[in-house]
Motif scaffolding. Structure first.
Motif, mmCIF file in Angstrom:
data_model
loop_
_atom_site.group_PDB
_atom_site.id
_atom_site.type_symbol
_atom_site.label_atom_id
_atom_site.label_comp_id
_atom_site.label_asym_id
_atom_site.label_seq_id
_atom_site.Cartn_x
_atom_site.Cartn_y
_atom_site.Cartn_z
ATOM 1 N N LEU A 1 0.824 -1.210 0.000
ATOM 2 C CA LEU A 1 0.000 0.000 0.000
ATOM 3 C C LEU A 1 0.860 1.263 0.000
ATOM 4 N N MET A 2 1.965 1.237 0.735
ATOM 5 C CA MET A 2 2.877 2.387 0.715
ATOM 6 C C MET A 2 3.452 2.569 -0.697
ATOM 7 N N GLY A 3 3.844 1.468 -1.341
ATOM 8 C CA GLY A 3 4.380 1.549 -2.706
ATOM 9 C C GLY A 3 3.356 2.061 -3.696
ATOM 10 N N TRP A 4 2.113 1.607 -3.551
ATOM 11 C CA TRP A 4 1.036 2.076 -4.420
ATOM 12 C C TRP A 4 0.817 3.571 -4.218
ATOM 13 N N GLY A 5 0.799 4.004 -2.957
ATOM 14 C CA GLY A 5 0.630 5.427 -2.663
ATOM 15 C C GLY A 5 1.780 6.259 -3.214
ATOM 16 N N GLY B 1 8.555 11.279 -5.422
ATOM 17 C CA GLY B 1 9.188 9.976 -5.215
ATOM 18 C C GLY B 1 8.721 9.334 -3.929
ATOM 19 N N GLU B 2 9.261 8.157 -3.656
ATOM 20 C CA GLU B 2 8.816 7.402 -2.483
ATOM 21 C C GLU B 2 9.061 8.187 -1.201
ATOM 22 N N LYS B 3 8.121 8.063 -0.281
ATOM 23 C CA LYS B 3 8.220 8.762 1.007
ATOM 24 C C LYS B 3 9.258 8.089 1.907
ATOM 25 N N ASP C 1 13.252 -4.611 -3.280
ATOM 26 C CA ASP C 1 12.311 -4.500 -4.391
ATOM 27 C C ASP C 1 10.882 -4.591 -3.840
ATOM 28 N N PRO C 2 9.871 -4.442 -4.679
ATOM 29 C CA PRO C 2 8.485 -4.466 -4.182
ATOM 30 C C PRO C 2 8.095 -5.761 -3.460
#
Length: 176
Positions: free
Chosen positions: A94-98, A106-108, A121-122
């Motif tokens: 869910l964090m990756g999707w967000g 970029g990623e938080k 990786d994911p």
């Protein structure tokens, strides 16, 4: 018309899972528990969640065996159980999707294998050594899309802004 408080299809694993973690705030509490938050007041301050709602969600998570409540010398802490730690792939996804759809900078938060610093990786596999990294060996750190809390960091936000292992408790400094 009011929404029902339970899902009609109780013969579905997804519906049953949502009964446990699908209420508003619940996954945020679980996320912060992965980040090391253990105390009621720290959850309340970090999330800005009403105390009555937090009480209800923590009670439910404990009843479901996702968290345990421990008291030592008047200090109450909540920790994820093995069942709770098993939620990490869902929280990570869910964090990756967000990040992919709602974080243009970029990623938080970046996840790394603490042992060798390789990015994960994911699927949670280290890009350096290829290992599927268990939760206690994952280091989380601010990513390019991370934005510090306005108005200066409280102790929990300060801990979140530094690289640290998942599940490592956020330690409060004694007052004065």
């Amino acid at each position: 018309m009011a929404l029902p408080s339970t899902y009609a299809d109780r013969n579905c694993s997804l519906a049953r899972s949502l009964e446990v973690v699908g209420e508003r705030w619940t996954l945020m509490i679980v996320r912060d528990a992965f980040f090391g938050v253990r105390r009621f007041g720290d959850f309340a301050a970090q999330l800005g969640i009403p105390r009555a709602v937090l009480t209800s969600r923590l009670k439910s998570l404990v009843q479901e065996g996702v968290m345990i409540r421990e008291e030592d010398g008047g200090v109450v802490e909540y920790r994820l159980t093995e069942k709770g730690v098993a939620l990490w792939p869902i929280v990570r996804a869910l964090m990756g999707w967000g990040d992919a759809f709602y974080s243009p900078a970029g990623e938080k938060r970046t996840t790394r294998h603490d042992e060798d610093g390789g990015r994960l990786d994911p699927d949670g596999r280290c890009e350096e050594c290829g290992a599927l990294v268990p939760v206690p060996e994952i280091r989380i750190e601010p990513g390019p899309g991370y934005e510090p809390q306005p108005g200066g960091p409280d102790p929990v936000s300060a801990a979140f802004a530094t690289p640290r292992r998942l599940l490592e408790p956020v330690m409060r400094q004694p007052a004065g």
